[in-house]
Motif scaffolding. Structure first.
Motif, PDB file in Angstrom:
ATOM      1  N   TYR A   1       0.843  -1.197   0.000  1.00 19.06           N
ATOM      2  CA  TYR A   1       0.000   0.000   0.000  1.00 19.06           C
ATOM      3  C   TYR A   1       0.880   1.251   0.000  1.00 19.06           C
ATOM      4  CZ  TYR A   1      -4.011  -2.930   1.332  1.00 19.06           C
ATOM      5  OH  TYR A   1      -4.999  -3.868   1.352  1.00 19.06           O
ATOM      6  N   TYR A   2       1.970   1.192   0.760  1.00 16.27           N
ATOM      7  CA  TYR A   2       2.893   2.332   0.810  1.00 16.27           C
ATOM      8  C   TYR A   2       3.568   2.538  -0.549  1.00 16.27           C
ATOM      9  CZ  TYR A   2       7.012   5.120   1.889  1.00 16.27           C
ATOM     10  OH  TYR A   2       7.980   6.084   1.874  1.00 16.27           O
ATOM     11  N   ASN A   3       4.064   1.459  -1.129  1.00 16.05           N
ATOM     12  CA  ASN A   3       4.824   1.569  -2.387  1.00 16.05           C
ATOM     13  C   ASN A   3       3.974   2.120  -3.530  1.00 16.05           C
ATOM     14  OD1 ASN A   3       7.014   0.497  -1.057  1.00 16.05           O
ATOM     15  ND2 ASN A   3       6.635  -1.595  -1.736  1.00 16.05           N
ATOM     16  N   LYS A   4       2.685   1.757  -3.539  1.00 13.94           N
ATOM     17  CA  LYS A   4       1.830   2.135  -4.666  1.00 13.94           C
ATOM     18  C   LYS A   4       0.981   3.379  -4.408  1.00 13.94           C
ATOM     19  CE  LYS A   4       1.420  -2.644  -6.311  1.00 13.94           C
ATOM     20  NZ  LYS A   4       0.505  -3.784  -6.565  1.00 13.94           N
ATOM     21  N   GLN A   5       0.677   3.674  -3.142  1.00 13.66           N
ATOM     22  CA  GLN A   5      -0.260   4.757  -2.855  1.00 13.66           C
ATOM     23  C   GLN A   5       0.251   5.742  -1.794  1.00 13.66           C
ATOM     24  OE1 GLN A   5      -4.510   3.261  -2.658  1.00 13.66           O
ATOM     25  NE2 GLN A   5      -3.467   1.284  -2.676  1.00 13.66           N
TER      26      GLN A   5
ATOM     27  N   LEU B   1      -6.318  16.913   1.553  1.00 16.40           N
ATOM     28  CA  LEU B   1      -5.111  16.466   0.849  1.00 16.40           C
ATOM     29  C   LEU B   1      -5.231  14.993   0.472  1.00 16.40           C
ATOM     30  CD1 LEU B   1      -2.137  16.773  -0.090  1.00 16.40           C
ATOM     31  CD2 LEU B   1      -1.465  16.162   2.260  1.00 16.40           C
ATOM     32  N   VAL B   2      -5.669  14.186   1.413  1.00 11.29           N
ATOM     33  CA  VAL B   2      -5.818  12.744   1.161  1.00 11.29           C
ATOM     34  C   VAL B   2      -6.847  12.504   0.056  1.00 11.29           C
ATOM     35  CG1 VAL B   2      -6.498  10.527   2.177  1.00 11.29           C
ATOM     36  CG2 VAL B   2      -5.147  12.160   3.519  1.00 11.29           C
ATOM     37  N   LEU B   3      -7.944  13.260   0.100  1.00  8.62           N
ATOM     38  CA  LEU B   3      -8.978  13.126  -0.932  1.00  8.62           C
ATOM     39  C   LEU B   3      -8.413  13.461  -2.309  1.00  8.62           C
ATOM     40  CD1 LEU B   3     -12.021  12.608  -1.413  1.00  8.62           C
ATOM     41  CD2 LEU B   3     -12.383  15.056  -1.099  1.00  8.62           C
ATOM     42  N   ASP B   4      -7.668  14.542  -2.393  1.00  5.94           N
ATOM     43  CA  ASP B   4      -7.091  14.954  -3.679  1.00  5.94           C
ATOM     44  C   ASP B   4      -6.102  13.918  -4.207  1.00  5.94           C
ATOM     45  OD1 ASP B   4      -8.567  17.252  -3.538  1.00  5.94           O
ATOM     46  OD2 ASP B   4      -6.936  18.506  -2.755  1.00  5.94           O
ATOM     47  N   VAL B   5      -5.254  13.409  -3.318  1.00  5.87           N
ATOM     48  CA  VAL B   5      -4.234  12.436  -3.738  1.00  5.87           C
ATOM     49  C   VAL B   5      -4.884  11.150  -4.231  1.00  5.87           C
ATOM     50  CG1 VAL B   5      -2.388  10.914  -2.910  1.00  5.87           C
ATOM     51  CG2 VAL B   5      -2.382  13.339  -2.287  1.00  5.87           C
ATOM     52  N   PHE B   6      -5.833  10.633  -3.482  1.00  3.29           N
ATOM     53  CA  PHE B   6      -6.432   9.351  -3.862  1.00  3.29           C
ATOM     54  C   PHE B   6      -7.336   9.478  -5.084  1.00  3.29           C
ATOM     55  CE2 PHE B   6      -4.739   7.849   0.074  1.00  3.29           C
ATOM     56  CZ  PHE B   6      -4.600   6.477  -0.107  1.00  3.29           C
TER      57      PHE B   6
ATOM     58  N   GLU C   1      -4.694   6.408 -10.464  1.00  3.55           N
ATOM     59  CA  GLU C   1      -5.339   5.636 -11.521  1.00  3.55           C
ATOM     60  C   GLU C   1      -4.934   4.175 -11.408  1.00  3.55           C
ATOM     61  OE1 GLU C   1      -4.336   7.385 -15.246  1.00  3.55           O
ATOM     62  OE2 GLU C   1      -5.444   9.252 -14.867  1.00  3.55           O
ATOM     63  N   GLY C   2      -5.847   3.312 -11.813  1.00  2.00           N
ATOM     64  CA  GLY C   2      -5.558   1.880 -11.817  1.00  2.00           C
ATOM     65  C   GLY C   2      -5.583   1.236 -10.446  1.00  2.00           C
ATOM     66  N   ILE C   3      -6.144   1.922  -9.442  1.00  2.00           N
ATOM     67  CA  ILE C   3      -6.259   1.384  -8.089  1.00  2.00           C
ATOM     68  C   ILE C   3      -7.729   1.120  -7.800  1.00  2.00           C
ATOM     69  CG2 ILE C   3      -5.763   1.734  -5.653  1.00  2.00           C
ATOM     70  CD1 ILE C   3      -3.257   1.661  -7.302  1.00  2.00           C
ATOM     71  N   SER C   4      -8.057  -0.092  -7.376  1.00  2.00           N
ATOM     72  CA  SER C   4      -9.461  -0.443  -7.125  1.00  2.00           C
ATOM     73  C   SER C   4      -9.983   0.293  -5.901  1.00  2.00           C
ATOM     74  CB  SER C   4      -9.587  -1.953  -6.901  1.00  2.00           C
ATOM     75  OG  SER C   4      -9.011  -2.328  -5.661  1.00  2.00           O
ATOM     76  N   PRO C   5     -11.300   0.538  -5.825  1.00  2.00           N
ATOM     77  CA  PRO C   5     -11.894   1.184  -4.649  1.00  2.00           C
ATOM     78  C   PRO C   5     -11.585   0.435  -3.353  1.00  2.00           C
ATOM     79  CG  PRO C   5     -13.470   1.142  -6.460  1.00  2.00           C
ATOM     80  CD  PRO C   5     -12.303   0.315  -6.898  1.00  2.00           C
ATOM     81  N   SER C   6     -11.555  -0.879  -3.442  1.00  2.00           N
ATOM     82  CA  SER C   6     -11.264  -1.683  -2.252  1.00  2.00           C
ATOM     83  C   SER C   6      -9.843  -1.433  -1.758  1.00  2.00           C
ATOM     84  CB  SER C   6     -11.450  -3.171  -2.574  1.00  2.00           C
ATOM     85  OG  SER C   6     -11.145  -3.968  -1.445  1.00  2.00           O
ATOM     86  N   ASN C   7      -8.890  -1.367  -2.697  1.00  3.00           N
ATOM     87  CA  ASN C   7      -7.500  -1.100  -2.309  1.00  3.00           C
ATOM     88  C   ASN C   7      -7.323   0.309  -1.759  1.00  3.00           C
ATOM     89  OD1 ASN C   7      -6.246  -3.517  -2.704  1.00  3.00           O
ATOM     90  ND2 ASN C   7      -5.547  -3.088  -4.768  1.00  3.00           N
ATOM     91  N   LYS C   8      -8.048   1.281  -2.325  1.00  2.00           N
ATOM     92  CA  LYS C   8      -7.988   2.649  -1.808  1.00  2.00           C
ATOM     93  C   LYS C   8      -8.516   2.690  -0.375  1.00  2.00           C
ATOM     94  CE  LYS C   8      -8.221   5.303  -6.136  1.00  2.00           C
ATOM     95  NZ  LYS C   8      -8.949   6.329  -6.903  1.00  2.00           N
ATOM     96  N   HIS C   9      -9.621   2.013  -0.152  1.00  4.07           N
ATOM     97  CA  HIS C   9     -10.208   1.963   1.189  1.00  4.07           C
ATOM     98  C   HIS C   9      -9.206   1.387   2.185  1.00  4.07           C
ATOM     99  CE1 HIS C   9     -13.129   1.070   4.416  1.00  4.07           C
ATOM    100  NE2 HIS C   9     -12.465  -0.069   4.524  1.00  4.07           N
ATOM    101  N   ASP C  10      -8.595   0.243   1.841  1.00  7.00           N
ATOM    102  CA  ASP C  10      -7.654  -0.415   2.752  1.00  7.00           C
ATOM    103  C   ASP C  10      -6.433   0.458   2.999  1.00  7.00           C
ATOM    104  OD1 ASP C  10      -9.354  -2.555   2.884  1.00  7.00           O
ATOM    105  OD2 ASP C  10      -8.263  -3.792   1.449  1.00  7.00           O
ATOM    106  N   ALA C  11      -5.947   1.128   1.948  1.00  9.95           N
ATOM    107  CA  ALA C  11      -4.757   1.980   2.099  1.00  9.95           C
ATOM    108  C   ALA C  11      -5.040   3.168   3.010  1.00  9.95           C
ATOM    109  CB  ALA C  11      -4.276   2.461   0.733  1.00  9.95           C
TER     110      ALA C  11
END
Length: 413
Positions: free
Chosen positions: A122-126, A142-147, A151-161
């Motif tokens: 999660y750190y390496n990619k997001q 800031l977090v909202l803007d960054v996430f 691109e190419g990141i699933s909603p589930s992975n964004k949530h977990d990160a």
């Protein structure tokens, strides 16, 4: 500033308070030591506590220092000053990149190695996008803007990160005092902007539909793929565990069960606190795996489903999952949903057949609801005969009612 109490005065006050507690006048009493430090005296223990409002903060900070006399009055004052120093307005929070390793060192002591690896991904990619920001600068906007820019990141992975980022910031806030305690962090963002999506893997079909909607759809696949899909149905294991199954996990000669036993190390199981996972081989799973080993095992193979180029790694699980998606089967089921298929079918027959629900949950590698953590630790019985009876019933139903000819061929000796 209130006068600081001396060690001699403290001992005298403690003696008086203890006497009054013994008389029953009160159960505990707090006496001031000065400079925000107090000693809470109880019947059996006396504890130092520091309370103060840091400069630039609105609310009071309360910290437990330690128990007297394990920690002396002088040590308590010294510790109080150290804590106050961490709250000075001039102190700057570290950069996220500098802090991450501190967080990982703490986190890896509380979770499995597999979870740490996932967190690092999660750190390496997001989360590395925040490296140039100080911890107290990581605001919800800031977090909202960054996430939103990723691109190419699933909603589930964004949530977990984001949940992992929240845990990281909480540790910095509560344990290390690097962020204002009044700061709300990211909980609102997680709740309203990055909710965990409804999981696709919950899609499933009934056991009566397996032939038409699963086996017939995958009837023309190679032997390797058909073996993988059939084991997913028969064992009730997660597809990731089937994919990572090693030949060393399979003991055909294990005397605990007639046909042998599959044993998967707890480090490779999701519910790792349950200990090593054991599932007895039945006549059907034993034939499948023995036949596959006889025909396809290469000297030095580690995995049942070895990688194409590297036999020291399993075949990428996405190959198996992509076949399901390519045939649009994911519109009504997923490989993970086969576990629900098994569980639901057993729920329909367990009472009539006299099956124990706890054993069914153990086959699924779930923690049984009727067994406490303590009981599970001390009771190392694998209940293999009961599991064998359940699995044999399930396998017999599948073989006799749901398999196509090509899948039945895999079971021929």
């Amino acid at each position: 500033m209130a006068k600081l109490i001396t060690d001699l005065e403290l001992k005298s006050r403690i003696k008086d308070v203890k006497g009054n507690i013994k008389k029953g006048e009160y159960s505990q009493k707090e006496i001031s030591c000065g400079s925000g430090l107090s000693l809470i005296i109880g019947k059996h223990t006396s504890t130092f506590r520091l309370q103060f409002i840091p400069k630039g903060h609105k609310s009071k900070v309360s910290k437990t220092i330690g128990e007297y006399p394990n920690i002396s009055l002088a040590q308590a004052f010294k510790k109080s000053n150290e804590i106050r120093a961490t709250y000075t307005e001039e102190k700057k929070a570290p950069l996220f990149s500098e802090y991450w390793n501190t967080w990982i060192d703490y986190y890896k002591n509380n979770v499995t190695k597999k979870t740490v690896q996932k967190t690092q991904s999660y750190y390496n990619k997001q989360l590395c996008k925040f490296n140039d920001f100080r911890l107290d600068e990581i605001e919800p906007q800031l977090v909202l803007d960054v996430f939103n820019s990723l691109e190419g990141i699933s909603p589930s992975n964004k949530h977990d990160a984001i949940c992992m980022l929240q845990q990281c910031l909480e540790y910095a806030q509560i344990s290390l005092h690097l962020i204002d305690l009044n700061k709300p962090l990211l909980r609102g963002l997680i709740k309203y902007n990055f909710k965990r999506p409804s999981k696709e893997h919950m899609l499933w079909i009934h056991a009566e539909e397996l032939k038409e909607k699963f086996f017939e759809m995958l009837d023309k696949e190679t032997d390797k793929y058909r073996l993988f899909y059939l084991l997913c149905v028969l064992t009730g294991l997660r597809d990731g565990n089937i994919n990572a199954l090693k030949w060393s996990d399979i003991d055909f000669s294990n005397t605990e069960s007639k046909y042998g036993v599959i044993t998967i190390s707890k480090e490779n199981m999701k519910e790792s606190e349950n200990g090593d996972y054991k599932q007895p081989l039945t006549k059907y799973t034993s034939i499948l795996l023995k036949r596959w080993k006889e025909q396809n095992y290469r000297d030095g193979d580690i995995y049942v489903f070895s990688g194409i180029r590297d036999k020291n790694k399993p075949l990428k699980i996405d190959y198996f999952r992509e076949t399901i998606r390519a045939k649009e089967m994911n519109n009504y089921m997923t490989l993970h949903g086969l576990r629900t298929t098994f569980s639901t079918y057993m729920a329909q027959v367990e009472h009539k057949q006299g099956f124990n629900r706890d054993r069914i949950e153990e086959i699924l590698a779930h923690k049984p609801k009727n067994i406490s953590d303590v009981s599970r630790i001390y009771n190392q019985c694998g209940y293999l005969p009961e599991k064998m009876e359940i699995l044999t019933y399930w396998h017999k139903y599948i073989v006799e009612n749901q398999l196509t000819e090509s899948y039945l061929e895999l079971l021929q000796k």
